[in-house]
Write a protein that holds these residues in place. Structure first.
Motif, short mmCIF file in Angstrom:
data_model
loop_
_atom_site.label_atom_id
_atom_site.label_comp_id
_atom_site.label_asym_id
_atom_site.label_seq_id
_atom_site.Cartn_x
_atom_site.Cartn_y
_atom_site.Cartn_z
N LEU A 55 9.97 -59.35 -5.59
CA LEU A 55 9.75 -60.20 -4.40
C LEU A 55 8.69 -59.63 -3.46
O LEU A 55 8.14 -60.36 -2.64
CB LEU A 55 11.07 -60.40 -3.66
N THR A 56 8.43 -58.33 -3.55
CA THR A 56 7.34 -57.70 -2.79
C THR A 56 6.53 -56.86 -3.77
O THR A 56 7.08 -56.31 -4.73
CB THR A 56 7.87 -56.80 -1.64
N PRO A 57 5.22 -56.73 -3.54
CA PRO A 57 4.37 -56.00 -4.49
C PRO A 57 4.56 -54.48 -4.44
O PRO A 57 4.14 -53.78 -5.35
CB PRO A 57 2.95 -56.39 -4.09
N ARG A 58 5.17 -54.00 -3.39
CA ARG A 58 5.46 -52.58 -3.26
C ARG A 58 6.74 -52.44 -2.43
O ARG A 58 7.18 -53.40 -1.80
CB ARG A 58 4.31 -51.82 -2.59
N ARG A 59 7.29 -51.24 -2.43
CA ARG A 59 8.50 -51.00 -1.65
C ARG A 59 8.10 -50.85 -0.18
O ARG A 59 7.39 -49.92 0.19
CB ARG A 59 9.20 -49.74 -2.15
N LEU A 60 8.55 -51.79 0.62
CA LEU A 60 8.31 -51.73 2.05
C LEU A 60 9.30 -50.77 2.70
O LEU A 60 10.38 -50.52 2.16
CB LEU A 60 8.46 -53.12 2.68
N ARG A 61 8.93 -50.27 3.86
CA ARG A 61 9.83 -49.43 4.66
C ARG A 61 10.40 -50.29 5.78
O ARG A 61 9.82 -51.31 6.15
CB ARG A 61 9.06 -48.25 5.24
N PRO A 62 11.55 -49.90 6.34
CA PRO A 62 12.13 -50.70 7.42
C PRO A 62 11.15 -51.00 8.56
O PRO A 62 11.16 -52.11 9.10
CB PRO A 62 13.30 -49.84 7.90
N GLY A 63 10.30 -50.05 8.90
CA GLY A 63 9.33 -50.25 9.98
C GLY A 63 8.30 -51.32 9.66
O GLY A 63 7.54 -51.73 10.53
N GLU A 64 8.27 -51.76 8.42
CA GLU A 64 7.33 -52.79 7.99
C GLU A 64 8.02 -54.14 7.79
O GLU A 64 7.50 -55.01 7.10
CB GLU A 64 6.68 -52.39 6.67
N ASP A 65 9.19 -54.32 8.40
CA ASP A 65 9.96 -55.54 8.14
C ASP A 65 9.18 -56.81 8.45
O ASP A 65 9.36 -57.83 7.78
CB ASP A 65 11.34 -55.53 8.81
N ARG A 66 8.27 -56.79 9.40
CA ARG A 66 7.49 -57.99 9.71
C ARG A 66 6.47 -58.31 8.63
O ARG A 66 5.94 -59.42 8.57
CB ARG A 66 6.84 -57.86 11.07
N GLU A 67 6.20 -57.36 7.74
CA GLU A 67 5.32 -57.60 6.59
C GLU A 67 5.94 -58.60 5.62
O GLU A 67 5.23 -59.20 4.80
CB GLU A 67 5.01 -56.29 5.85
#
Length: 171
Positions: A55-67
């Protein structure tokens, strides 16, 4: 872009019109509310599950939730009140949260709403026998899924299980 941020919410929604999937957690952890980002506890498996599910191209971090918005995804909670565990919530709070979720969905029209937690879903909807996966009923016209809570406190489902189940949203 509308992030749905409101001053009185301890953790603002990450939402925009016409999302592919709006994930709906139960309520913010104390750490998430303190940091201002969804699924911020280190043991939470939401971010790796999204990536492993494709569902995302990379593992996002919590601080990137708006991404999430860049990928047609959003996140909200049934209940705004932060707690140590979701078990601290009253059934009335969950039912009120379900009504608020329906209003949010009606305004923003996501294609799918994925509620993360079967016990919360059962209490919020008054369906004691609700099950995993796609639900018969919709929320304000959006297809509704119930998926496992990614919290590290939920030992019933391991990360590969979460990723497999979350991948079902892509179809």
């Amino acid at each position: 872009m509308d992030t749905g941020a409101q001053q009185d919410e301890p953790l603002p929604d990450v939402v925009a019109p016409d999302l592919d999937v709006l994930f709906c957690g139960i309520n913010p952890s104390l750490m998430s509310a303190e940091r201002g980002h969804h699924f911020a506890r280190p043991g939470n498996r939401f971010w790796p599950a999204l990536h492993l599910a494709g569902l995302t191209p990379r593992r996002l971090r919590p601080g990137e939730d708006r991404e999430l918005l860049r990928y047609g995804l959003g996140v909200t909670n049934l209940v705004d009140r932060p707690t140590r565990t979701a078990a601290e919530l009253a059934p009335e709070e969950l039912r009120a949260g379900a009504a608020a979720l329906a209003d949010l969905v009606a305004r923003h029209r996501p294609r799918i709403v994925a509620v993360l937690g079967i016990t919360a879903w059962r209490l919020a909807t008054g369906r004691p026998r609700g099950d995993w996966g796609r639900q018969e009923e919709s929320i304000a016209g959006a297809r509704t899924w119930v998926l496992p809570n990614p919290s590290g406190l939920n030992a019933h489902h391991q990360l590969p299980d979460l990723a497999r189940l979350y991948a079902g949203l892509r179809g």
